[in-house]
Design an enzyme around this catalytic site. Sequence first.
Site, mmCIF file in Angstrom:
data_model
loop_
_atom_site.group_PDB
_atom_site.id
_atom_site.type_symbol
_atom_site.label_atom_id
_atom_site.label_comp_id
_atom_site.label_asym_id
_atom_site.label_seq_id
_atom_site.Cartn_x
_atom_site.Cartn_y
_atom_site.Cartn_z
ATOM 1 C CE1 TYR A 18 -3.840 -2.240 0.379
ATOM 2 C CE2 TYR A 18 -2.666 -3.177 2.243
ATOM 3 C CZ TYR A 18 -3.695 -3.229 1.331
ATOM 4 O OH TYR A 18 -4.585 -4.266 1.355
ATOM 5 C CG HIS A 23 -6.959 4.763 1.009
ATOM 6 N ND1 HIS A 23 -7.777 5.865 1.082
ATOM 7 C CD2 HIS A 23 -7.646 3.769 1.649
ATOM 8 C CE1 HIS A 23 -8.897 5.559 1.726
ATOM 9 N NE2 HIS A 23 -8.839 4.296 2.078
ATOM 10 C CE1 TYR A 69 -4.130 -3.681 5.489
ATOM 11 C CE2 TYR A 69 -4.579 -5.093 7.378
ATOM 12 C CZ TYR A 69 -3.904 -4.843 6.192
ATOM 13 O OH TYR A 69 -3.001 -5.751 5.719
ATOM 14 C CG ASN A 71 -11.520 -0.904 7.609
ATOM 15 O OD1 ASN A 71 -10.417 -1.208 8.032
ATOM 16 N ND2 ASN A 71 -12.346 -1.796 7.107
ATOM 17 C CG ASN A 117 -14.920 2.995 4.977
ATOM 18 O OD1 ASN A 117 -16.023 3.475 5.204
ATOM 19 N ND2 ASN A 117 -14.710 2.120 4.013
#
EC number: 3.1.1.29
Length: 190
Positions: A18, A23, A69, A71, A117
């Site tokens: 990631y 994000h 993570y 969320n 989120n």
Amino acid sequence: MSTDTALVIGLGNPGPQYEKTRHNVGFMVAGTLAGRMGGKFNVHKKSGAEIVEGRLAGRRVILGKPRSYMNLSGGAVAGLARFFSVDAANIIVVHDELDLDFGTIRLKLGGGEGGHNGLRSISSSLTTKDYLRTRVGIGRPPGRMDPADYVLKPFSSTERKELDLVCEEAADAVELLLELGLEAAQNRLH
């Protein structure tokens, strides 16, 4: 903003897969700020975040990156806020924003989460939406691409050329918030 300790949170997802995604721009800005503070991230075991403690814009700052993570990031943010006795008015969350063109930086207090989120998790864990946000534009997905897929894609080659500058500008915006407060920082930035 007051002279109390500030908690600055960069949002992102952990893990190398990631690292370069849209994000994770909050993590990227946190890295820029850590460089300015002259510190390295270390694990804060009680909160589930990595932190750097230091000073920015004349303020004591706890800079954090949740290790969970996106969320689930609210637990780490609330844990840091409790541990360091920081109220919501002194929390700044740096996050990606689909509704802004790539590279656009905007500051705001509270409001909705816009389908983000990470913000939803933080608002739920803090039991308030009244914290400051540094919104870093990543643009809308092309065509009919699902926004959930888009935010997990790497920046385009054109965007990557500008990404360091965008992170510097977002870090500047955080410092303006710390130094001047929301209204004066917005007047300078917007």
